[in-house]
Design a protein around this motif. Structure first.
Motif, mmCIF file in Angstrom:
data_model
loop_
_atom_site.group_PDB
_atom_site.id
_atom_site.type_symbol
_atom_site.label_atom_id
_atom_site.label_comp_id
_atom_site.label_asym_id
_atom_site.label_seq_id
_atom_site.Cartn_x
_atom_site.Cartn_y
_atom_site.Cartn_z
ATOM 1 N N MET A 161 0.836 -1.201 0.000
ATOM 2 C CA MET A 161 0.000 0.000 0.000
ATOM 3 C C MET A 161 0.870 1.249 0.000
ATOM 4 S SD MET A 161 -2.966 1.251 -0.049
ATOM 5 C CE MET A 161 -4.402 0.458 0.648
ATOM 6 N N ILE A 162 1.886 1.258 0.869
ATOM 7 C CA ILE A 162 2.743 2.435 0.966
ATOM 8 C C ILE A 162 4.186 1.989 0.799
ATOM 9 C CG2 ILE A 162 3.495 4.352 2.432
ATOM 10 C CD1 ILE A 162 0.886 3.967 4.007
ATOM 11 N N GLU A 163 4.924 2.708 0.004
ATOM 12 C CA GLU A 163 6.318 2.355 -0.165
ATOM 13 C C GLU A 163 7.174 3.618 -0.130
ATOM 14 O OE1 GLU A 163 7.211 0.171 -3.725
ATOM 15 O OE2 GLU A 163 9.036 -0.617 -2.780
ATOM 16 N N ALA A 164 8.250 3.570 0.665
ATOM 17 C CA ALA A 164 9.194 4.691 0.705
ATOM 18 C C ALA A 164 10.529 4.194 0.176
ATOM 19 C CB ALA A 164 9.355 5.185 2.135
ATOM 20 N N LYS A 165 11.082 4.936 -0.764
ATOM 21 C CA LYS A 165 12.366 4.540 -1.358
ATOM 22 C C LYS A 165 13.397 5.636 -1.166
ATOM 23 C CE LYS A 165 10.552 1.918 -5.182
ATOM 24 N NZ LYS A 165 10.117 2.305 -6.513
ATOM 25 N N ASP A 166 14.499 5.280 -0.518
ATOM 26 C CA ASP A 166 15.624 6.200 -0.328
ATOM 27 C C ASP A 166 15.164 7.578 0.108
ATOM 28 O OD1 ASP A 166 17.366 4.232 -1.142
ATOM 29 O OD2 ASP A 166 17.068 4.751 -3.251
ATOM 30 N N LEU A 192 15.675 6.272 4.107
ATOM 31 C CA LEU A 192 14.578 5.479 4.648
ATOM 32 C C LEU A 192 13.996 4.613 3.541
ATOM 33 C CD1 LEU A 192 12.521 7.869 6.946
ATOM 34 C CD2 LEU A 192 14.083 6.051 7.609
ATOM 35 N N ASN A 193 13.896 3.337 3.809
ATOM 36 C CA ASN A 193 13.257 2.414 2.880
ATOM 37 C C ASN A 193 12.323 1.535 3.679
ATOM 38 O OD1 ASN A 193 14.594 2.624 0.109
ATOM 39 N ND2 ASN A 193 16.328 2.641 1.529
ATOM 40 N N PHE A 194 11.074 1.585 3.373
ATOM 41 C CA PHE A 194 10.158 0.660 4.047
ATOM 42 C C PHE A 194 8.883 0.524 3.229
ATOM 43 C CE2 PHE A 194 9.250 4.841 5.773
ATOM 44 C CZ PHE A 194 7.873 4.899 5.739
ATOM 45 N N THR A 195 8.152 -0.535 3.537
ATOM 46 C CA THR A 195 6.871 -0.736 2.867
ATOM 47 C C THR A 195 5.820 -1.016 3.925
ATOM 48 O OG1 THR A 195 7.365 -3.067 2.656
ATOM 49 C CG2 THR A 195 7.806 -1.700 0.735
ATOM 50 N N VAL A 196 4.602 -0.659 3.598
ATOM 51 C CA VAL A 196 3.473 -1.006 4.450
ATOM 52 C C VAL A 196 2.493 -1.762 3.573
ATOM 53 C CG1 VAL A 196 1.665 -0.164 5.964
ATOM 54 C CG2 VAL A 196 3.791 1.134 5.741
ATOM 55 N N HIS A 197 2.161 -2.967 4.009
ATOM 56 C CA HIS A 197 1.263 -3.782 3.202
ATOM 57 C C HIS A 197 -0.187 -3.473 3.523
ATOM 58 C CE1 HIS A 197 4.370 -6.365 1.478
ATOM 59 N NE2 HIS A 197 5.022 -6.086 2.580
ATOM 60 N N THR A 229 5.336 6.202 -2.561
ATOM 61 C CA THR A 229 4.147 5.894 -3.350
ATOM 62 C C THR A 229 3.070 5.359 -2.427
ATOM 63 O OG1 THR A 229 5.064 3.724 -3.832
ATOM 64 C CG2 THR A 229 5.313 5.401 -5.530
ATOM 65 N N ILE A 230 1.854 5.755 -2.722
ATOM 66 C CA ILE A 230 0.701 5.230 -1.996
ATOM 67 C C ILE A 230 -0.219 4.608 -3.034
ATOM 68 C CG2 ILE A 230 -1.361 5.811 -0.671
ATOM 69 C CD1 ILE A 230 0.230 7.775 0.888
ATOM 70 N N GLY A 272 0.565 2.770 -5.355
ATOM 71 C CA GLY A 272 1.202 2.806 -6.672
ATOM 72 C C GLY A 272 1.339 4.201 -7.253
ATOM 73 N N GLU A 273 0.714 5.196 -6.623
ATOM 74 C CA GLU A 273 0.828 6.555 -7.146
ATOM 75 C C GLU A 273 1.825 7.361 -6.342
ATOM 76 O OE1 GLU A 273 -2.436 8.580 -9.387
ATOM 77 O OE2 GLU A 273 -3.584 7.694 -7.740
ATOM 78 N N LYS A 274 2.574 8.174 -7.042
ATOM 79 C CA LYS A 274 3.621 8.918 -6.380
ATOM 80 C C LYS A 274 3.040 10.105 -5.601
ATOM 81 C CE LYS A 274 8.064 10.889 -7.274
ATOM 82 N NZ LYS A 274 9.017 11.430 -8.197
ATOM 83 N N VAL A 275 3.452 10.189 -4.342
ATOM 84 C CA VAL A 275 2.968 11.285 -3.502
ATOM 85 C C VAL A 275 3.726 12.556 -3.849
ATOM 86 C CG1 VAL A 275 2.863 12.184 -1.148
ATOM 87 C CG2 VAL A 275 2.374 9.781 -1.584
ATOM 88 N N GLY A 276 3.033 13.640 -3.988
ATOM 89 C CA GLY A 276 3.735 14.910 -4.123
ATOM 90 C C GLY A 276 3.347 15.745 -5.315
#
Ligand SMILES: Nc1ncnc2c1ncn2[C@@H]1O[C@H](COP(=O)(O)OP(=O)(O)O)[C@@H](O)[C@H]1O
Ligand SMILES: [Mg+2]
Lengths: 379, 261
Positions: B7-12, B26-31, B65-66, B68-72
């Motif tokens: 659902m949520i993914e943070a990359k670098d 920071l790298n993490f994912t939330v399912h 991304t939330i 699959g869509e990029k936040v911002g």
């Protein structure tokens, strides 16, 4: 119970590069005791003795007085690269000392102290000012765009709250505006009459009060009052909303804070300022009349006739027209300062202060500009 | 797990205010349907991270991304993303000039085509979910801190978000209210399958609610460890500090909940 023994220390420089600090007596805040500086001076006197230790056989009662001394000595010793053996200290003292030496949180940062030279200060000030102007311009543009966003229904417009704002900026401001206008009219008439009587021209006091108030003072004074009253309130309301994360909450619902918070306030004040100014005109002229009639030979009817003869509708329009701009300035400064307020309670205070100062400054500047423009246009 | 579950993914991700770096790498994912607890000391950047996840602040580097869509950057995409999450702010952040009813109703009026009666029903239902049925006419200032938080939650849930962000849900609450809020969070996930991200500096709730925990470190300004809290506690490979921290909490957990130990 043992009687108070004087706090003291003695340092023994032992042959094996070791200095032992012997603590004696009661180290209490309420009694005399040696300072950390004295202790350090003796300790540092020897270059070779780099291992420090403690001996507390004779230590009596102690409190934070001992701790603050030891903490200071410990820190200084560490900084100088000495090794310090605390095992000779009472357990509780060791524990407290350890606690006091815990690494401070990484986030602790020295507040930036400005020791910049004049040039740098001027430069920084200039850049800040330019950035400020650009932010103001941005805010103004946003506000204009937001009119569209409200009209298209993208931002909710809450009429009930707008109505309350109208009341705050209108009816509730009536008494103070009326009182101060009356007194201003009174003062101008009073000073005017004394001068004009010298030339037996008392009658012209009506011209003086009428023109000064309608063209200039009614609008400016109402502006100053409203800046202190309503502009400050706007900054405080919106500022505390920001501190409270209420503004952020708006954003998460896609509601533009400028449109939602600032627009109704600007609108309310722009609508109310001309009305208040007209009221101020009427009441200040009444104030002038009261003084004139009571201290000179003028009658009510001559005063009123002279006022009507002297004050043209244009003069009234000039004041009312300016008051529209003052309304924008006041609401604008209040909302802008509120929305750019910091995130703590003190910031709300600062926002309020600067909202009032900004508004009054710009009122005077804009008034001066208008004076020039009207002069050129011959109005 | 397949990537569609994410659902949520943070990359670098790098978070900064000007030149002041709050967090980086920071790298993490939330399912989907997961409860993720992000832990860190106060001032280490938890609220800042949430503000970035919610698109209120732009990342200095990396991306989020939330769904699959990029936040911002893209306002149109942001509009869609905003509909998918709700936030409960640290202070509750109820709009103080409006009643509870109006607080919950505003997003509904703004984003749905419900008529006034339906909105009234919906508001009453959301308030009842958080145990505030009948409090609609009150102003926020007339409520206790715990009630304000719950009302804030009702507002955050107004649009049936798939994701809920919580900023320090138990901060400033008495232990009982904090416990109730934890229960509420669990119930929401159970009943609605909501994906939940909680940032907190309090250990109490981590074993109760977290499927997964992410530890932020103020010193290195990045993540220290990530994983299910029980695994982090027992796994010798996880950082000593994290294990120590979790063990302290584990005792309390087992004391109050012996069946689970
Ligand atoms: N708007 C801001 N501008 C500059 N620095 C900020 C701002 N907001 C927070 N900070 C700083 O960022 C760091 C993290 O803050 P925050 O995310 O609020 O911490 P937490 O929520 O973990 O307590 C703190 O050092 C804080 O001083
Ligand atoms: Mg925070």
């Amino acid at each position: 119970m043992e009687s108070n023994r004087h706090a003291a220390f003695e340092i023994q420089h032992e042959p094996n590069e070791r200095s032992t600090i012997q603590l004696r007596g009661d180290w209490l805040l309420r009694s005399e005791r040696p300072t950390a500086r004295q202790m350090l001076q003796e300790l540092m006197a020897s270059d070779t003795h780099t291992n420090w230790a403690f001996d507390c056989c004779d230590l009596g009662a102690w409190d934070s007085a001992l701790m603050m001394t030891l903490a200071r000595v410990y820190q200084a010793g560490r900084d100088a690269g000495h090794s310090i053996d605390t095992s000779g200290l009472p357990d509780a003292v060791q524990e407290l000392l350890e606690l006091s030496q815990a690494v401070p949180e990484a986030a602790v940062e020295e507040p930036v102290k400005s020791n910049a030279g004049l040039n740098e200060k001027v430069g920084v000030w200039t850049l800040d000012t330019l950035a400020g102007i650009s932010r103001y311009t941005h805010f103004m543009g946003q506000l204009i765009l937001d009119v569209g966003s409200v009209l298209r229904g993208r931002t909710p417009f809450r009429f009930r709250e707008f109505w309350i704002l109208i009341q705050q900026a209108g009816v509730q401001a009536l008494p103070i505006v009326a009182l101060l206008s009356f007194l201003t009219g009174l003062i101008i008439a009073f000073i005017g009459i004394i001068q004009l009587q010298k030339f037996a021209a008392d009658i012209y006091v009506a011209d003086l009060v009428g023109l000064v108030m309608t063209r200039e003072l009614a609008a400016v004074m109402t502006g100053v009052i409203m800046a202190g009253r309503t502009g400050a309130a706007y900054a405080a309301q919106i500022g505390s909303m920001r501190v409270n994360e209420e503004v952020d909450a708006l954003k998460t619902f896609g509601i533009e804070p400028v449109a939602f918070l600032a627009l109704p306030r600007v609108l309310a004040l722009v609508l109310m300022m001309p009305l208040l100014t007209i009221l101020s005109n009427v009441i200040s002229i009444a104030g002038g009349m009261v003084v004139s009639v009571s201290i000179s030979s003028l009658t009510f009817s001559t005063y009123i006739n002279e006022t009507i003869r002297a004050v043209a509708l244009t003069d009234v329009f000039v004041g009312v027209f300016k008051s529209l701009f003052f309304g924008v300035i006041i609401a604008f400064a209040g909302c802008y300062r509120g929305l750019h307020c910091g995130k703590d309670a003190a910031a709300v205070g600062r926002a309020t202060t600067s909202a009032v100062v900004t508004a009054i400054t710009w009122i005077v500047i804009v008034d001066a500009v208008f004076a020039v423009i009207f002069h050129i246009l011959g109005i | 797990m397949s990537s569609t579950d994410i659902m949520i993914e943070a990359k670098d991700l790098k978070l900064a205010y000007g030149s002041f770096v709050v967090m980086q790498n920071l790298n993490f994912t939330v399912h989907t349907g997961e409860i993720k607890v992000i832990m860190g000391g106060s001032g280490c950047g938890k609220s800042t991270l949430l503000r970035h996840l919610a698109g209120m602040e732009a990342a200095s580097a990396g991306e989020i991304t939330i769904g699959g869509e990029k936040v911002g950057p893209h306002e149109a995409a942001m509009e869609r993303i905003r509909r998918r999450f709700g936030i409960l702010f640290q202070s509750g952040a109820l709009w103080s000039s409006m009643t509870l009813y109006e607080n919950v109703a505003l997003p509904l009026e703004q984003y749905t085509d419900l008529n006034a009666n339906e909105i009234a029903d919906m508001v009453e239902y959301k308030l009842s979910l958080v145990g505030l049925k009948g409090f609609g006419a009150r102003y926020p200032s007339e409520l206790s801190g715990g009630m304000q938080k719950r009302a804030g939650l009702a507002r955050a849930m107004a649009l049936d978000p798939e994701i809920l962000f919580f900023d320090e849900p138990s901060a400033g609450l008495d232990p009982l209210s904090a416990r109730r809020l934890d229960d509420l969070i669990l119930h929401l996930r159970e009943a609605l399958g909501t994906t939940i991200v909680v940032v907190t500096h309090e250990l109490d709730s981590i074993f109760t609610i977290a499927d997964n925990a992410l530890f932020l470190d103020a010193e290195t300004r990045t993540a220290l460890a990530e994983g299910p809290p029980k695994k982090l506690r027992n796994d010798p490979a996880s950082p000593e500090r994290v294990r120590f921290f979790l063990r302290r909490g584990a005792d309390a957990d087992e004391l109050s909940n012996p069946a689970h130990s």
